[in-house]
Design a protein around this motif. Structure first.
Motif, short mmCIF file in Angstrom:
data_model
loop_
_atom_site.label_atom_id
_atom_site.label_comp_id
_atom_site.label_asym_id
_atom_site.label_seq_id
_atom_site.Cartn_x
_atom_site.Cartn_y
_atom_site.Cartn_z
N LYS A 292 0.62 -1.10 0.11
CA LYS A 292 0.05 0.04 -0.40
C LYS A 292 1.14 1.31 0.37
O LYS A 292 0.31 2.01 -0.86
N PHE A 293 2.29 1.51 0.23
CA PHE A 293 2.95 2.37 0.48
C PHE A 293 3.81 2.30 -0.60
O PHE A 293 4.78 3.31 -0.74
N ARG A 294 3.68 1.46 -1.88
CA ARG A 294 4.50 1.73 -3.41
C ARG A 294 3.46 2.33 -4.05
O ARG A 294 2.56 1.53 -3.77
N ASN A 295 3.64 3.36 -4.47
CA ASN A 295 3.11 4.44 -5.92
C ASN A 295 3.41 4.80 -6.82
O ASN A 295 4.71 4.51 -6.86
N ALA A 296 2.42 4.78 -8.29
CA ALA A 296 3.72 5.43 -10.02
C ALA A 296 2.59 6.45 -9.71
O ALA A 296 1.12 6.49 -9.02
N ILE A 297 3.22 7.11 -10.27
CA ILE A 297 1.70 8.02 -11.31
C ILE A 297 2.77 8.44 -12.81
O ILE A 297 3.54 8.26 -12.79
N LEU A 298 1.74 7.99 -13.34
CA LEU A 298 2.29 8.32 -14.65
C LEU A 298 1.48 9.91 -15.17
O LEU A 298 -0.11 9.63 -15.37
N ASN A 299 1.92 10.91 -15.92
CA ASN A 299 2.25 11.52 -15.96
C ASN A 299 0.71 12.72 -15.36
O ASN A 299 -0.26 13.51 -15.66
N GLY A 300 1.36 12.15 -14.77
CA GLY A 300 0.36 13.67 -13.32
C GLY A 300 -0.69 12.85 -12.38
O GLY A 300 -1.13 13.11 -11.86
N ILE A 301 -0.78 11.39 -13.19
CA ILE A 301 -2.16 11.01 -12.95
C ILE A 301 -2.22 9.23 -12.47
O ILE A 301 -0.63 8.86 -12.39
N LYS B 292 -1.44 3.96 -27.69
CA LYS B 292 -0.89 4.05 -29.90
C LYS B 292 -0.83 5.09 -30.31
O LYS B 292 -0.06 5.12 -31.22
N ASN B 293 0.16 6.71 -29.23
CA ASN B 293 -0.23 7.34 -29.61
C ASN B 293 1.52 7.71 -29.56
O ASN B 293 1.76 8.89 -30.24
N HIS B 294 2.05 6.81 -28.87
CA HIS B 294 3.61 6.59 -28.39
C HIS B 294 3.95 8.07 -28.37
O HIS B 294 4.81 8.42 -28.17
N THR B 295 2.72 8.27 -26.82
CA THR B 295 3.12 9.60 -26.19
C THR B 295 4.47 9.33 -25.10
O THR B 295 3.96 8.63 -24.35
N GLN B 296 5.31 9.83 -25.70
CA GLN B 296 5.89 10.49 -24.65
C GLN B 296 6.04 11.08 -22.90
O GLN B 296 5.17 11.78 -22.64
N LEU B 297 5.34 10.35 -21.70
CA LEU B 297 5.10 10.48 -20.85
C LEU B 297 6.27 10.87 -19.29
O LEU B 297 7.70 10.97 -19.64
N THR B 298 5.72 11.57 -18.33
CA THR B 298 6.60 11.31 -17.50
C THR B 298 6.47 10.50 -16.27
O THR B 298 4.90 10.19 -16.17
N THR C 274 11.53 11.22 -17.48
CA THR C 274 10.90 11.93 -17.92
C THR C 274 10.48 11.73 -19.43
O THR C 274 10.26 12.39 -20.39
N THR C 275 11.24 10.36 -19.35
CA THR C 275 11.37 9.82 -20.77
C THR C 275 10.69 8.21 -20.99
O THR C 275 11.66 7.46 -21.43
N ALA C 276 9.23 8.37 -20.33
CA ALA C 276 8.47 7.38 -20.79
C ALA C 276 7.62 7.50 -21.74
O ALA C 276 7.26 8.13 -22.11
N TYR C 277 7.44 5.86 -21.86
CA TYR C 277 6.15 5.14 -22.58
C TYR C 277 5.66 3.97 -22.26
O TYR C 277 6.07 3.23 -21.44
N ILE C 278 4.35 4.01 -23.04
CA ILE C 278 3.51 2.31 -23.18
C ILE C 278 4.54 1.68 -23.35
O ILE C 278 4.25 1.66 -24.76
#
Length: 125
Positions: free
Chosen positions: A7-16, A78-84, A99-103
């Motif tokens: 529960k104390f491990r969290n992940a955030i993708l593009n601020g979400i 699908k859009n190859h969006t670069q994410l944080t 700062t250079t993450a992708y799905i």
């Protein structure tokens, strides 16, 4: 003995925040070994340093089938969006950011309830 609580491990993708985690909140792997060994021409062992092994990381996640971030992740993939990307572990005090993450991939529902996806990161600090 120390208790490790997911529960104390969290992940955030593009601020979400990645909510409704499944079995795996975040599992980190490297893209290769730090060193590789091979046999030389005369049977000697040659060790090569893989200087990029720690540069490319993969973070595997599972979320419940009704996770609210899922449709957004499909669009990013699908859009190859670069994410944080950021993962924090309050059990250990570790915090990793890219700062250079992708799905990298997304999978349909497995085990009747969880979906799996992988975040590929070029640089992690």
């Amino acid at each position: 003995m120390t208790l490790y609580n997911q529960k104390f491990r969290n992940a955030i993708l593009n601020g979400i925040a990645i909510t409704k985690p499944g079995e795996t909140v975040s599992e980190e792997t490297y893209s290769g070994d730090f060193v590789e060994q091979r046999a030389g021409a005369y049977g000697d062992v040659v060790t090569d340093a893989n200087n990029g092994a720690d540069k490319m990381r993969h973070f595997r996640h599972t979320v419940h089938f009704d996770s609210p971030i899922w449709s957004q992740m499909e669009s990013w993939a699908k859009n190859h969006t670069q994410l944080t990307y950021q993962v924090t572990d309050d059990n250990t005090g570790e915090k990793k950011t890219s700062t250079t993450a992708y799905i990298g991939n997304i999978n349909n529902i497995n085990d009747g309830e969880d979906r799996e996806f992988t975040v590929y990161c070029e640089d992690v600090v």
